[in-house]
Scaffold this motif. Structure first.
Motif, PDB file in Angstrom:
ATOM      1  N   GLN A 262      25.066   4.778  -4.440  1.00 28.66           N
ATOM      2  CA  GLN A 262      24.470   3.463  -4.207  1.00 28.66           C
ATOM      3  C   GLN A 262      22.956   3.539  -4.421  1.00 28.66           C
ATOM      4  O   GLN A 262      22.328   4.569  -4.175  1.00 28.66           O
ATOM      5  CB  GLN A 262      24.731   2.967  -2.784  1.00 28.66           C
ATOM      6  N   MET A 263      22.398   2.442  -4.860  1.00 25.81           N
ATOM      7  CA  MET A 263      20.953   2.346  -5.011  1.00 25.81           C
ATOM      8  C   MET A 263      20.497   0.931  -4.691  1.00 25.81           C
ATOM      9  O   MET A 263      21.294  -0.014  -4.700  1.00 25.81           O
ATOM     10  CB  MET A 263      20.517   2.726  -6.433  1.00 25.81           C
ATOM     11  N   HIS A 264      19.247   0.802  -4.377  1.00 23.49           N
ATOM     12  CA  HIS A 264      18.597  -0.493  -4.288  1.00 23.49           C
ATOM     13  C   HIS A 264      17.710  -0.651  -5.518  1.00 23.49           C
ATOM     14  O   HIS A 264      16.964   0.262  -5.894  1.00 23.49           O
ATOM     15  CB  HIS A 264      17.738  -0.619  -3.029  1.00 23.49           C
ATOM     16  N   PHE A 265      17.792  -1.811  -6.098  1.00 23.72           N
ATOM     17  CA  PHE A 265      17.037  -2.157  -7.297  1.00 23.72           C
ATOM     18  C   PHE A 265      16.108  -3.302  -6.898  1.00 23.72           C
ATOM     19  O   PHE A 265      16.497  -4.173  -6.133  1.00 23.72           O
ATOM     20  CB  PHE A 265      18.041  -2.598  -8.369  1.00 23.72           C
ATOM     21  N   TRP A 266      14.851  -3.297  -7.390  1.00 19.56           N
ATOM     22  CA  TRP A 266      13.953  -4.362  -6.983  1.00 19.56           C
ATOM     23  C   TRP A 266      13.069  -4.832  -8.134  1.00 19.56           C
ATOM     24  O   TRP A 266      12.744  -4.083  -9.047  1.00 19.56           O
ATOM     25  CB  TRP A 266      13.083  -3.946  -5.797  1.00 19.56           C
ATOM     26  N   ASN A 267      12.692  -6.094  -8.062  1.00 10.77           N
ATOM     27  CA  ASN A 267      11.722  -6.657  -8.996  1.00 10.77           C
ATOM     28  C   ASN A 267      10.766  -7.622  -8.285  1.00 10.77           C
ATOM     29  O   ASN A 267      10.031  -8.353  -8.933  1.00 10.77           O
ATOM     30  CB  ASN A 267      12.417  -7.373 -10.159  1.00 10.77           C
ATOM     31  N   ASN A 268      10.781  -7.592  -6.958  1.00  7.60           N
ATOM     32  CA  ASN A 268       9.915  -8.455  -6.153  1.00  7.60           C
ATOM     33  C   ASN A 268       9.855  -7.883  -4.739  1.00  7.60           C
ATOM     34  O   ASN A 268      10.709  -7.078  -4.359  1.00  7.60           O
ATOM     35  CB  ASN A 268      10.459  -9.897  -6.133  1.00  7.60           C
ATOM     36  N   VAL A 269       8.875  -8.309  -3.965  1.00  7.44           N
ATOM     37  CA  VAL A 269       8.776  -7.847  -2.578  1.00  7.44           C
ATOM     38  C   VAL A 269       9.751  -8.570  -1.665  1.00  7.44           C
ATOM     39  O   VAL A 269       9.967  -8.144  -0.527  1.00  7.44           O
ATOM     40  CB  VAL A 269       7.345  -8.055  -2.026  1.00  7.44           C
ATOM     41  N   THR A 270      10.345  -9.641  -2.140  1.00  7.25           N
ATOM     42  CA  THR A 270      11.108 -10.518  -1.265  1.00  7.25           C
ATOM     43  C   THR A 270      12.495  -9.998  -0.926  1.00  7.25           C
ATOM     44  O   THR A 270      13.037 -10.336   0.119  1.00  7.25           O
ATOM     45  CB  THR A 270      11.239 -11.905  -1.905  1.00  7.25           C
ATOM     46  N   HIS A 271      13.102  -9.211  -1.790  1.00  9.05           N
ATOM     47  CA  HIS A 271      14.450  -8.732  -1.510  1.00  9.05           C
ATOM     48  C   HIS A 271      14.786  -7.553  -2.420  1.00  9.05           C
ATOM     49  O   HIS A 271      14.088  -7.292  -3.398  1.00  9.05           O
ATOM     50  CB  HIS A 271      15.484  -9.845  -1.700  1.00  9.05           C
TER      51      HIS A 271
ATOM     52  N   THR B 293       6.270 -16.501  -4.461  1.00  8.15           N
ATOM     53  CA  THR B 293       5.659 -15.309  -3.871  1.00  8.15           C
ATOM     54  C   THR B 293       5.168 -14.373  -4.963  1.00  8.15           C
ATOM     55  O   THR B 293       4.043 -13.847  -4.905  1.00  8.15           O
ATOM     56  CB  THR B 293       6.663 -14.581  -2.966  1.00  8.15           C
ATOM     57  N   PHE B 294       6.008 -14.162  -5.969  1.00  9.84           N
ATOM     58  CA  PHE B 294       5.621 -13.294  -7.082  1.00  9.84           C
ATOM     59  C   PHE B 294       4.434 -13.889  -7.833  1.00  9.84           C
ATOM     60  O   PHE B 294       3.511 -13.169  -8.239  1.00  9.84           O
ATOM     61  CB  PHE B 294       6.809 -13.094  -8.025  1.00  9.84           C
ATOM     62  N   LEU B 295       4.432 -15.199  -8.029  1.00  8.23           N
ATOM     63  CA  LEU B 295       3.322 -15.879  -8.687  1.00  8.23           C
ATOM     64  C   LEU B 295       2.022 -15.685  -7.922  1.00  8.23           C
ATOM     65  O   LEU B 295       0.965 -15.398  -8.515  1.00  8.23           O
ATOM     66  CB  LEU B 295       3.649 -17.371  -8.816  1.00  8.23           C
ATOM     67  N   LEU B 296       2.068 -15.803  -6.612  1.00 11.59           N
ATOM     68  CA  LEU B 296       0.872 -15.617  -5.800  1.00 11.59           C
ATOM     69  C   LEU B 296       0.376 -14.174  -5.894  1.00 11.59           C
ATOM     70  O   LEU B 296      -0.834 -13.926  -5.986  1.00 11.59           O
ATOM     71  CB  LEU B 296       1.165 -15.993  -4.352  1.00 11.59           C
ATOM     72  N   ILE B 297       1.300 -13.225  -5.886  1.00 14.94           N
ATOM     73  CA  ILE B 297       0.910 -11.814  -6.006  1.00 14.94           C
ATOM     74  C   ILE B 297       0.187 -11.575  -7.329  1.00 14.94           C
ATOM     75  O   ILE B 297      -0.843 -10.889  -7.377  1.00 14.94           O
ATOM     76  CB  ILE B 297       2.147 -10.905  -5.872  1.00 14.94           C
ATOM     77  N   GLN B 298       0.698 -12.136  -8.415  1.00 16.36           N
ATOM     78  CA  GLN B 298       0.050 -11.932  -9.713  1.00 16.36           C
ATOM     79  C   GLN B 298      -1.343 -12.549  -9.753  1.00 16.36           C
ATOM     80  O   GLN B 298      -2.273 -11.975 -10.327  1.00 16.36           O
ATOM     81  CB  GLN B 298       0.918 -12.507 -10.846  1.00 16.36           C
ATOM     82  N   THR B 299      -1.484 -13.708  -9.148  1.00 17.09           N
ATOM     83  CA  THR B 299      -2.801 -14.340  -9.079  1.00 17.09           C
ATOM     84  C   THR B 299      -3.772 -13.456  -8.310  1.00 17.09           C
ATOM     85  O   THR B 299      -4.945 -13.332  -8.674  1.00 17.09           O
ATOM     86  CB  THR B 299      -2.687 -15.718  -8.404  1.00 17.09           C
ATOM     87  N   GLY B 300      -3.273 -12.811  -7.265  1.00 17.86           N
ATOM     88  CA  GLY B 300      -4.107 -11.920  -6.469  1.00 17.86           C
ATOM     89  C   GLY B 300      -4.447 -10.621  -7.149  1.00 17.86           C
ATOM     90  O   GLY B 300      -5.297  -9.870  -6.658  1.00 17.86           O
TER      91      GLY B 300
ATOM     92  N   ALA C  88      14.251 -12.523 -13.127  1.00 18.82           N
ATOM     93  CA  ALA C  88      14.471 -12.191 -11.718  1.00 18.82           C
ATOM     94  C   ALA C  88      15.354 -13.223 -11.032  1.00 18.82           C
ATOM     95  O   ALA C  88      16.112 -12.886 -10.111  1.00 18.82           O
ATOM     96  CB  ALA C  88      13.131 -12.074 -10.998  1.00 18.82           C
ATOM     97  N   ASP C  89      15.267 -14.469 -11.469  1.00 10.90           N
ATOM     98  CA  ASP C  89      16.048 -15.538 -10.844  1.00 10.90           C
ATOM     99  C   ASP C  89      17.475 -15.601 -11.384  1.00 10.90           C
ATOM    100  O   ASP C  89      18.329 -16.268 -10.799  1.00 10.90           O
ATOM    101  CB  ASP C  89      15.351 -16.886 -11.090  1.00 10.90           C
ATOM    102  N   ARG C  90      17.735 -14.916 -12.496  1.00  9.69           N
ATOM    103  CA  ARG C  90      19.052 -14.982 -13.139  1.00  9.69           C
ATOM    104  C   ARG C  90      19.751 -13.620 -13.119  1.00  9.69           C
ATOM    105  O   ARG C  90      20.495 -13.282 -14.043  1.00  9.69           O
ATOM    106  CB  ARG C  90      18.898 -15.462 -14.579  1.00  9.69           C
TER     107      ARG C  90
END
Length: 476
Positions: free
Chosen positions: A422-431, A182-189, A368-370
């Protein structure tokens, strides 16, 4: 009595802004369409004008000098490319999917004469800061002839076909391959529409007398892009996304923006057409070589047909070399070897930018995966700091409910250590990644991320981690 002229006031303002490049950028980023993001603005699918820039950071960033190559992934690079894309896009008509009040208000500010004037002043500052480094370390052609360029292009095409960008296989090989793809597709776009827009702009140039076939050659590229629009939009819809380039603005890597900005930069500079033609040649070769592996990665990870990439024909090395003849045509004979040297500069510069994009995207996908590994590393680093009584620079933040940190990168390795709240941390739209009291996370230099506070108040610290200590706890 005639009204007093306002010309001296405008002239004084322009003189003041021109004297301080950073003042120009601060004035430009003060447009409320570029204000910091709120908790509800993680994505903006219905408002193509809402493009957070983090204007507060311009208080300490310096855009006057050229940004060295080794610093391109740092914060001034990311924010600089955000601003530069906004400057370019303000000259184009943009339509939201449907009329809505936020898009109407931000669109009026985005396209306002004041914003476009400030953008015109900001543009040369940003282009010098972001692209000036390209003049350093470039290997020039020993002999500026069309045959020499064709030989280089043919060799590059062979290598690119044999060695696709590493990010494609990296995305497919992640534990959470769906999020990575998903992140790869976003960057291509982020860069495909901008790059094709640059080709369309170049096709408008008046070149018919000097190079009769150039307008139609560029027009054919634009026409193929326009005709493939249904497949392109369907690809994003199949992934549960929209194809609007600004919809996922906060998740656009600076290097993804840079790929499109470089082509726009050259296409809009009337005296740099040969450089643009070289960069466009690279774009077409890279796109042809990337289409099949990128389509395969999207199919494998998202079960996505990705028919758009099936519309892109592969190029043989000879076909790639033939692009040089198509684009240069009679220009070297009519204008001399400098045209060939400029074409070569554009091609090799575009290849450098694409290579950095591949490395940056690969590292972002791996990090992001680790995240769990980087939480473990953070615990180890904090333990070392405490037990060995090591003092490092540290920033402390006290933020209130729904206070949001627009996505950004750090110029150094940092820990995030939540003391309370508490906080939410993000590096992608997926979660989103939940962090609460006692949680720690290691954020490497140049990794894109943002956050929002969930509790009434959140107190957290960010120790700055030296490179040697980072390497002690993080395995490649």
């Amino acid at each position: 009595m005639p009204e007093k002229s306002t010309t001296p006031t405008i002239t004084a303002l322009l003189d003041e802004l021109a004297a301080d490049p950073n003042a120009v950028l601060k004035a430009y980023a003060a447009n409320t369409a570029f204000r910091a993001a709120t908790a509800e603005e993680l994505t903006n699918p219905d408002n193509p004008f809402r493009r957070p820039v983090r204007p507060a950071d311009l208080a300490w960033l310096d855009y006057a000098p050229v940004l060295p190559e080794e610093r391109q992934l740092l914060l001034s690079g990311l924010l600089g490319h955000r601003m530069l894309r906004n400057v370019y896009d303000a000259e184009n008509a943009l339509l939201p999917p449907r009329a809505n009040d936020p898009a109407g208000a931000d669109g009026a500010r985005f396209h306002s004469p004041e914003n476009r004037l400030l953008g015109a002043l900001a543009r040369p500052v940003l282009e010098n800061h972001l692209f000036g480094y390209l003049d350093e370390g470039r290997e020039e052609l020993a002999e500026p002839t069309a045959d020499a360029v064709k030989s280089l292009v043919r060799e590059y095409s062979e290598r690119r076909a044999a060695e696709p960008h590493a990010a494609f296989a990296t995305a497919a090989g992640r534990k959470d391959a769906q999020s990575a793809a998903t992140f790869l597709l976003i960057q291509t776009g982020v860069f495909l529409p901008a790059s094709h827009s640059a080709v369309g702009r170049a096709a408008l140039a008046e070149t018919a007398l000097a190079h009769p076939g150039l307008k139609s050659a560029l027009g054919d590229i634009w026409r193929a892009w326009a005709l493939a629009a249904p497949e392109y939009h369907a690809m994003f819809q199949g992934a549960g996304l929209t194809s609007s380039p600004a919809a996922y603005w906060q998740f656009s890597l600076g290097t993804s923006l840079a790929r499109g900005n470089h082509l726009l930069h050259l296409a809009l500079a009337g005296d740099r057409l040969p450089e643009f033609l070289g960069a466009a040649t690279h774009f077409l070769i890279d796109l042809a070589a990337s289409a099949a592996p990128l389509r395969d990665a999207l199919r494998q990870s998202l079960d996505l047909r990705a028919a758009y990439f099936g519309t892109i024909e592969p190029l043989t090395p000879d076909q790639a070399a033939a692009l040089v003849d198509t684009f240069l045509g009679p220009l070297p004979e009519r204008f001399g070897p400098g045209v060939v040297a400029a074409f070569h500069r554009g091609f090799t510069d575009a290849a450098r930018i694409a290579g950095r994009w591949d490395r940056d995207l690969t590292e972002q996908l791996v990090w992001a995966d680790r995240i769990e590994d980087y939480k473990t590393a953070a615990e180890g680093i904090q333990h070392k700091l405490v037990t060995e009584k090591i003092t490092v620079d540290l920033d402390t933040f006290v933020e209130s409910h729904e206070e949001t940190s627009t996505t950004h990168v750090h110029d150094e390795h940092r820990l995030v250590m939540v003391e309370s709240g508490q906080m939410h941390f993000w590096n992608n739209v997926t979660h989103r990644i939940a962090l609460s009291e006692g949680d720690k996370l290691l954020i490497p230099t140049s990794r894109l991320h943002g956050s929002v506070v969930l509790s009434g108040t959140c107190v957290y610290h960010q120790p700055i981690i030296p490179e040697e200590m980072f390497r002690e706890f993080v395995a490649d």
